[in-house]
Design an enzyme around this catalytic site. Sequence first.
Site, short mmCIF file in Angstrom:
data_model
loop_
_atom_site.label_atom_id
_atom_site.label_comp_id
_atom_site.label_asym_id
_atom_site.label_seq_id
_atom_site.Cartn_x
_atom_site.Cartn_y
_atom_site.Cartn_z
N LYS A 1 4.99 -55.87 13.12
CA LYS A 1 4.41 -55.24 14.31
C LYS A 1 3.06 -55.86 14.70
CE LYS A 1 6.85 -50.92 13.47
NZ LYS A 1 6.79 -49.43 13.53
N TYR B 1 13.48 -48.70 21.34
CA TYR B 1 13.19 -47.42 20.68
C TYR B 1 13.75 -46.23 21.45
CZ TYR B 1 10.05 -49.39 17.12
OH TYR B 1 9.54 -50.05 16.04
N ARG C 1 4.65 -51.50 3.35
CA ARG C 1 3.80 -50.60 4.14
C ARG C 1 2.57 -50.15 3.34
NH1 ARG C 1 8.89 -47.56 6.93
NH2 ARG C 1 8.88 -48.70 8.92
N ASN D 1 2.43 -49.17 11.26
CA ASN D 1 2.96 -49.20 9.89
C ASN D 1 3.55 -50.56 9.48
OD1 ASN D 1 5.25 -49.00 11.42
ND2 ASN D 1 6.19 -47.33 10.26
N HIS E 1 8.99 -52.69 11.03
CA HIS E 1 10.16 -51.85 11.30
C HIS E 1 11.30 -52.36 10.44
CE1 HIS E 1 13.41 -49.86 13.45
NE2 HIS E 1 14.03 -51.02 13.44
N GLU F 1 20.44 -53.45 16.81
CA GLU F 1 19.12 -54.08 16.85
C GLU F 1 19.20 -55.61 16.73
OE1 GLU F 1 16.84 -52.03 13.83
OE2 GLU F 1 16.82 -50.17 14.98
P1 CMP Z 1 9.74 -47.69 12.88
O1 CMP Z 1 10.45 -47.98 11.61
O2 CMP Z 1 9.40 -48.83 13.77
O3 CMP Z 1 10.62 -46.63 13.72
C1 CMP Z 1 10.05 -45.73 14.66
C2 CMP Z 1 8.56 -45.74 14.61
O4 CMP Z 1 7.94 -44.61 15.18
C3 CMP Z 1 8.10 -45.71 13.17
O5 CMP Z 1 8.38 -46.92 12.54
C4 CMP Z 1 6.63 -45.39 13.32
O6 CMP Z 1 5.84 -46.52 13.63
C5 CMP Z 1 6.67 -44.47 14.53
N1 CMP Z 1 6.50 -43.08 14.11
C6 CMP Z 1 7.34 -42.35 13.38
N2 CMP Z 1 6.83 -41.09 13.19
C7 CMP Z 1 5.64 -41.06 13.83
C8 CMP Z 1 4.63 -40.08 14.01
N3 CMP Z 1 4.76 -38.86 13.47
N4 CMP Z 1 3.54 -40.40 14.71
C9 CMP Z 1 3.42 -41.64 15.26
N5 CMP Z 1 4.35 -42.62 15.13
C10 CMP Z 1 5.44 -42.34 14.42
#
Ligand code: CMP
Length: 147
Positions: free
Chosen positions: A11, A51, A104, A114, A117, A128
């Site tokens: 990311k 998303y 992570r 984070n 993905h 995806e």
């Molecule tokens: P990812 O694996 O990219 O899939 C969806 C993303 O949404 C996740 O990682 C996080 O980066 C984001 N995400 C999930 N839960 C939350 C949350 N409670 N607040 C903000 N971002 C979130």
Amino acid sequence: MAGTKTLTIIKPGAVSNEFIGPILAKINEAGFHISAMRLFRLTKRQAENFYVIHQDKHFYNSLINFMSSGPVVVAILEKEDAVSDYRKLIGHTDPAKAEPGTIRKLFAESVERNAVHGSDSDENAEFECDFFFSKCERFSKFDPLHF
Ligand code: CMP
């Protein structure tokens, strides 16, 4: 039988912190083959479509803004049990809850920023991988015609 591929995105936060190399090293050390890879910046529309399953979540708009804020690396990773093994390698969505040594835990800043993905099911991995890569851009070790 579990699938052999998963999609990862390094990311914008991890890319700007110069973590592309260290994250790819972890991926290779864990036995994944990189069968497709690209460095580019997502448009807002692309991030929204990628998303779309989160469109009703409270964090959706913020997630879209973040994911389109700078370059990302997208890659298809291959090994047996790719989805579950990669999810173990990256750790919990929230880095505060991630196991020591996971990607992570090592490289993420927050639940939104984070670091990476990873696909959460074989079905989503198909969607995806197809979202980002055509067949001509894939060099699968499970397909001798393409490798
Ligand atoms: P990812 O694996 O990219 O899939 C969806 C993303 O949404 C996740 O990682 C996080 O980066 C984001 N995400 C999930 N839960 C939350 C949350 N409670 N607040 C903000 N971002 C979130």
